[in-house]
Design an enzyme around this catalytic site. Structure first.
Site, PDB file in Angstrom:
ATOM      1  N   LYS A 101       0.835  -1.211   0.000  1.00 39.66           N
ATOM      2  CA  LYS A 101       0.000   0.000   0.000  1.00 39.66           C
ATOM      3  C   LYS A 101       0.866   1.256   0.000  1.00 39.66           C
ATOM      4  CE  LYS A 101      -1.884   1.833   3.937  1.00 39.66           C
ATOM      5  NZ  LYS A 101      -1.571   3.262   4.055  1.00 39.66           N
ATOM      6  N   ASN A 102       1.842   1.286   0.895  1.00 42.18           N
ATOM      7  CA  ASN A 102       2.593   2.533   1.053  1.00 42.18           C
ATOM      8  C   ASN A 102       3.581   2.796  -0.082  1.00 42.18           C
ATOM      9  OD1 ASN A 102       1.057   3.170   3.238  1.00 42.18           O
ATOM     10  ND2 ASN A 102       2.579   2.562   4.773  1.00 42.18           N
ATOM     11  N   ARG A 119      -4.090  10.012   3.237  1.00 42.52           N
ATOM     12  CA  ARG A 119      -2.902  10.796   3.551  1.00 42.52           C
ATOM     13  C   ARG A 119      -2.078  11.066   2.293  1.00 42.52           C
ATOM     14  NH1 ARG A 119      -2.090  13.928   7.451  1.00 42.52           N
ATOM     15  NH2 ARG A 119       0.066  14.518   7.637  1.00 42.52           N
ATOM     16  N   CYS A 142      -5.266   8.227   8.683  1.00 41.24           N
ATOM     17  CA  CYS A 142      -5.638   7.708  10.005  1.00 41.24           C
ATOM     18  C   CYS A 142      -5.364   8.731  11.099  1.00 41.24           C
ATOM     19  CB  CYS A 142      -4.841   6.442  10.316  1.00 41.24           C
ATOM     20  SG  CYS A 142      -5.376   5.004   9.392  1.00 41.24           S
ATOM     21  N   ARG A 172       0.133  14.555  13.090  1.00 38.10           N
ATOM     22  CA  ARG A 172       0.610  14.340  11.731  1.00 38.10           C
ATOM     23  C   ARG A 172       0.834  15.636  10.929  1.00 38.10           C
ATOM     24  NH1 ARG A 172      -2.009   9.039   9.039  1.00 38.10           N
ATOM     25  NH2 ARG A 172       0.104   8.875   8.204  1.00 38.10           N
ATOM     26  N   PRO A 173       1.686  16.515  11.426  1.00 35.77           N
ATOM     27  CA  PRO A 173       1.977  17.730  10.654  1.00 35.77           C
ATOM     28  C   PRO A 173       2.753  17.377   9.391  1.00 35.77           C
ATOM     29  CG  PRO A 173       3.489  17.536  12.494  1.00 35.77           C
ATOM     30  CD  PRO A 173       2.528  16.397  12.624  1.00 35.77           C
ATOM     31  N   ASP A 214       5.010  19.809   8.118  1.00 35.74           N
ATOM     32  CA  ASP A 214       5.869  20.987   8.058  1.00 35.74           C
ATOM     33  C   ASP A 214       7.195  20.719   7.334  1.00 35.74           C
ATOM     34  OD1 ASP A 214       6.033  19.334  10.387  1.00 35.74           O
ATOM     35  OD2 ASP A 214       7.490  20.705  11.258  1.00 35.74           O
ATOM     36  N   ASP A 241       3.788   0.530  12.036  1.00 30.73           N
ATOM     37  CA  ASP A 241       2.546  -0.050  11.501  1.00 30.73           C
ATOM     38  C   ASP A 241       2.306  -1.481  11.982  1.00 30.73           C
ATOM     39  OD1 ASP A 241       2.165   2.303  10.174  1.00 30.73           O
ATOM     40  OD2 ASP A 241       2.954   1.592   8.259  1.00 30.73           O
ATOM     41  N   ILE A 282       6.879   6.757  17.136  1.00 28.08           N
ATOM     42  CA  ILE A 282       6.665   7.570  15.921  1.00 28.08           C
ATOM     43  C   ILE A 282       5.425   8.464  16.040  1.00 28.08           C
ATOM     44  CG2 ILE A 282       6.374   7.512  13.398  1.00 28.08           C
ATOM     45  CD1 ILE A 282       9.062   6.364  14.252  1.00 28.08           C
ATOM     46  N   ARG A 316      -8.804  -0.597   3.871  1.00 22.65           N
ATOM     47  CA  ARG A 316      -7.944   0.330   3.120  1.00 22.65           C
ATOM     48  C   ARG A 316      -6.564  -0.263   2.866  1.00 22.65           C
ATOM     49  NH1 ARG A 316      -6.635   4.973   6.200  1.00 22.65           N
ATOM     50  NH2 ARG A 316      -5.051   5.075   4.608  1.00 22.65           N
TER      51      ARG A 316
HETATM   52  N1  EPU Z   1       6.376  14.381  10.952  1.00 22.52           N
HETATM   53  C1  EPU Z   1       6.464  15.724  11.270  1.00 22.52           C
HETATM   54  N2  EPU Z   1       6.519  16.632  10.241  1.00 22.52           N
HETATM   55  C2  EPU Z   1       6.480  16.243   8.947  1.00 22.52           C
HETATM   56  C3  EPU Z   1       6.389  14.881   8.619  1.00 22.52           C
HETATM   57  C4  EPU Z   1       6.334  13.957   9.662  1.00 22.52           C
HETATM   58  O1  EPU Z   1       6.510  16.108  12.449  1.00 22.52           O
HETATM   59  O2  EPU Z   1       6.517  17.109   8.068  1.00 22.52           O
HETATM   60  C5  EPU Z   1       6.274  13.399  12.036  1.00 22.52           C
HETATM   61  C6  EPU Z   1       4.887  12.731  12.020  1.00 22.52           C
HETATM   62  O3  EPU Z   1       3.934  13.498  12.728  1.00 22.52           O
HETATM   63  C7  EPU Z   1       5.164  11.405  12.646  1.00 22.52           C
HETATM   64  C8  EPU Z   1       6.581  11.077  12.198  1.00 22.52           C
HETATM   65  O4  EPU Z   1       7.168  12.327  11.803  1.00 22.52           O
HETATM   66  O5  EPU Z   1       5.139  11.538  14.050  1.00 22.52           O
HETATM   67  C9  EPU Z   1       6.651  10.071  11.048  1.00 22.52           C
HETATM   68  O6  EPU Z   1       6.010  10.560   9.900  1.00 22.52           O
HETATM   69  P1  EPU Z   1       6.391  10.111   8.425  1.00 22.52           P
HETATM   70  O7  EPU Z   1       6.360  11.321   7.592  1.00 22.52           O
HETATM   71  O8  EPU Z   1       7.627   9.273   8.427  1.00 22.52           O
HETATM   72  O9  EPU Z   1       5.182   9.167   8.081  1.00 22.52           O
HETATM   73  P2  EPU Z   1       4.124   9.352   6.929  1.00 22.52           P
HETATM   74  O10 EPU Z   1       4.799   9.582   5.645  1.00 22.52           O
HETATM   75  O11 EPU Z   1       3.051  10.284   7.366  1.00 22.52           O
HETATM   76  C10 EPU Z   1       4.147   6.825   6.245  1.00 22.52           C
HETATM   77  C11 EPU Z   1       3.088   5.791   6.089  1.00 22.52           C
HETATM   78  C12 EPU Z   1       2.563   5.399   7.455  1.00 22.52           C
HETATM   79  C13 EPU Z   1       3.717   4.878   8.292  1.00 22.52           C
HETATM   80  C14 EPU Z   1       4.846   5.927   8.352  1.00 22.52           C
HETATM   81  C15 EPU Z   1       6.078   5.431   9.080  1.00 22.52           C
HETATM   82  C16 EPU Z   1       2.094   6.307   3.954  1.00 22.52           C
HETATM   83  C17 EPU Z   1       0.940   6.836   3.202  1.00 22.52           C
HETATM   84  N3  EPU Z   1       2.012   6.321   5.274  1.00 22.52           N
HETATM   85  O12 EPU Z   1       3.489   7.916   6.897  1.00 22.52           O
HETATM   86  O13 EPU Z   1       1.640   4.353   7.240  1.00 22.52           O
HETATM   87  O14 EPU Z   1       3.262   4.626   9.593  1.00 22.52           O
HETATM   88  O15 EPU Z   1       5.223   6.310   7.025  1.00 22.52           O
HETATM   89  O16 EPU Z   1       6.574   4.290   8.480  1.00 22.52           O
HETATM   90  O17 EPU Z   1       3.058   5.845   3.374  1.00 22.52           O
HETATM   91  C18 EPU Z   1      -0.192   2.975   7.724  1.00 22.52           C
HETATM   92  O18 EPU Z   1       0.062   2.367   6.683  1.00 22.52           O
HETATM   93  O19 EPU Z   1      -1.008   2.563   8.592  1.00 22.52           O
HETATM   94  C19 EPU Z   1       0.507   4.221   7.991  1.00 22.52           C
HETATM   95  C20 EPU Z   1       0.101   5.107   8.902  1.00 22.52           C
END
Ligand code: EPU
Length: 417
Positions: free
Chosen positions: A22-23, A92, A116, A121-122, A124, A304, A326, A396
């Site tokens: 998925k990701n 997302r 989710c 989940r910012p 920034d 995850d 995380i 999903r």
């Molecule tokens: N974070 C920030 N600022 C940012 C980006 C991230 O503070 O600009 C923080 C987030 O709030 C979080 C941490 O950094 O606390 C990790 O975020 P990351 O950006 O690595 O995760 P993501 O890209 O939002 C993807 C997967 C998630 C998976 C994470 C970690 C997708 C669509 N989502 O999320 O998948 O948990 O990487 O491996 O690829 C899931 O599949 O259930 C899922 C949530």
């Protein structure tokens, strides 16, 4: 509204095949915007996130065909149009259209992404990186307008190796003039899959999968082709279920190195498993030992899999510590596990799990995708009937989950209410 009804304690045997990740696919589809040519993506899972992304692509003018796990996308007529709340809020990964539309058209208008509810989940890091690349960012009440005359290649350093921000910078930089370097990039396998895809179109990316990625901008991209890597989280979920209920259960299409952290912990807990190339045979163990889990970035234990693993730990003898590092809100499933008979004390982002406790079927809720996976594991091992509400979350991320599990001996029904 859909609910899942599970009759627990069924022995599972036979074969279960892992689908595409998925990701990965949620990044690969928006990435196709970067070419006006044709892309072929193999091993595509038929999950609701993919269907929504296809709708978004069609709304932008792509000609899309999806059959037998093969997705073809022809972008000769793609135009830059706003992506409204109707689409963006559904997942997302809609924010990957920021990087790809900026890369191709130097402009994007897009509503806030969904996803989710597992913390604030910012994004920034994404916005900060775009600004450093010379992009003007206007944040409106519930959407973003971003534009630039020219994308500037530059060095981008992340305070934290964010998966999403790494992907968005990759997407925005492949067509930028000059060399972009991402320092402290995320190393998750999905990033490598995306870089391989972009390179198949003519991009010049090196270092994906490591902490430093270098992208030499090119003028344009051509046709592309890729196969989606197997979903390590789906595989991990079925390994966890197999460790509790498997009898010579064969799980196929697994990349072992993507799952070292889980396999290591399962073996520590006393699980018998045998790896043969891309297949793993797993058997239930009666005397599982408590183990401690701390989620972190790849190759650490994946966030995850923390929730499904916590359901597994209720079946291990002794005290296990489960620590999430995380996200802020990944323990919302714990009251539901306790309702089923688990003995778990949660403090902030840590849970102390005392086992082994016999679980009993109850009415529970999937509060998010992986919480749903946790309820599934618990329901499969519980005595009697478990009903999981809000199961749309689970659907999903897990392709054909009901058929896959029933084919190996489970008794699960999906009911539309
Ligand atoms: N974070 C920030 N600022 C940012 C980006 C991230 O503070 O600009 C923080 C987030 O709030 C979080 C941490 O950094 O606390 C990790 O975020 P990351 O950006 O690595 O995760 P993501 O890209 O939002 C993807 C997967 C998630 C998976 C994470 C970690 C997708 C669509 N989502 O999320 O998948 O948990 O990487 O491996 O690829 C899931 O599949 O259930 C899922 C949530």
């Amino acid at each position: 509204m859909k609910k899942l009804i599970i009759e627990g304690k069924r022995e599972l045997t036979g074969e279960i095949k892992i689908s595409g990740a998925k990701n990965s696919i949620v990044a690969l589809i928006p990435a196709t915007i970067l070419t006006k040519g044709k892309c072929v993506i193999h091993n595509v899972p038929d999950i609701s996130d993919v269907r929504i992304l296809i709708e978004i692509m069609e709304s932008l003018g792509s000609i899309v065909h999806f059959e037998n796990e093969v997705l073809t996308i022809d972008n000769k007529n793609v135009e830059n149009k706003p992506i409204g709340e109707k689409y963006a809020s559904k997942l997302r990964a809609s924010y990957y259209f920021m990087g790809s539309l900026l890369g191709q058209f130097q402009q994007v208008d897009i509503a806030n992404p969904g996803g989710c509810v597992i913390g604030s989940r910012p994004f920034d890091f994404h916005i900060d990186a775009f600004k450093r690349m010379g992009i003007h960012v206007e944040e409106k009440m519930d959407s973003y307008h971003m534009c630039t005359d020219e994308l500037k290649a530059t060095d981008i350093f992340f305070d934290f190796p964010s998966v999403g921000a790494t992907i968005n910078v990759l997407l925005a930089s492949v067509l930028a003039k000059g060399t972009t370097r991402i320092i402290n990039a995320a190393r998750e396998p999905e990033i490598e899959n995306l870089a391989d895809f972009l390179n198949s179109m003519g991009a010049r990316i090196v270092g994906a999968g490591s902490g430093t990625i270098e992208i030499k901008g090119v003028e344009s991209l051509n046709d592309g082709e890729i196969s989606v890597i197997p979903d390590r989280i789906e595989a991990g979920t079925y390994l966890i279920i197999g460790a509790l209920l498997g009898h010579h259960l064969k799980i196929t299409d697994i990349v072992e190195k993507h799952l070292y952290s889980l396999l290591y912990k399962l073996k520590d807990a006393g699980v018998h498993l045998e790896v043969n190339g891309n297949d793993i045979i797993i058997n239930k163990s009666e005397h599982l030992k408590a183990v401690n889990i701390k989620t972190t970035v790849y190759p650490g234990f994946p966030t995850d899999l923390g929730q499904p693993m916590s359901a597994f730990l209720t079946q291990c003898i002794g005290e296990s510590m489960f620590e999430e590092t995380i996200y802020e809100n990944r323990l919302r499933h714990i009251p539901h596990l306790n309702n089923m008979g688990a003995d778990i004390k949660a403090f902030d982002k840590t849970a102390l799990i005392r086992g082994k406790t016999e679980l009993v079927g109850r009415k529970v809720k999937a509060t998010d995708l992986r919480a749903g996976a946790s309820m599934l594991v618990a329901g499969m091992v519980a005595e009697g009937e478990t009903i999981i509400y809000n199961i749309e979350h689970l659907l999903r991320g897990y392709e054909k989950i009901v058929d896959k599990l029933n084919n190996i001996g489970a008794n699960i029904r999906l009911i539309d209410e």
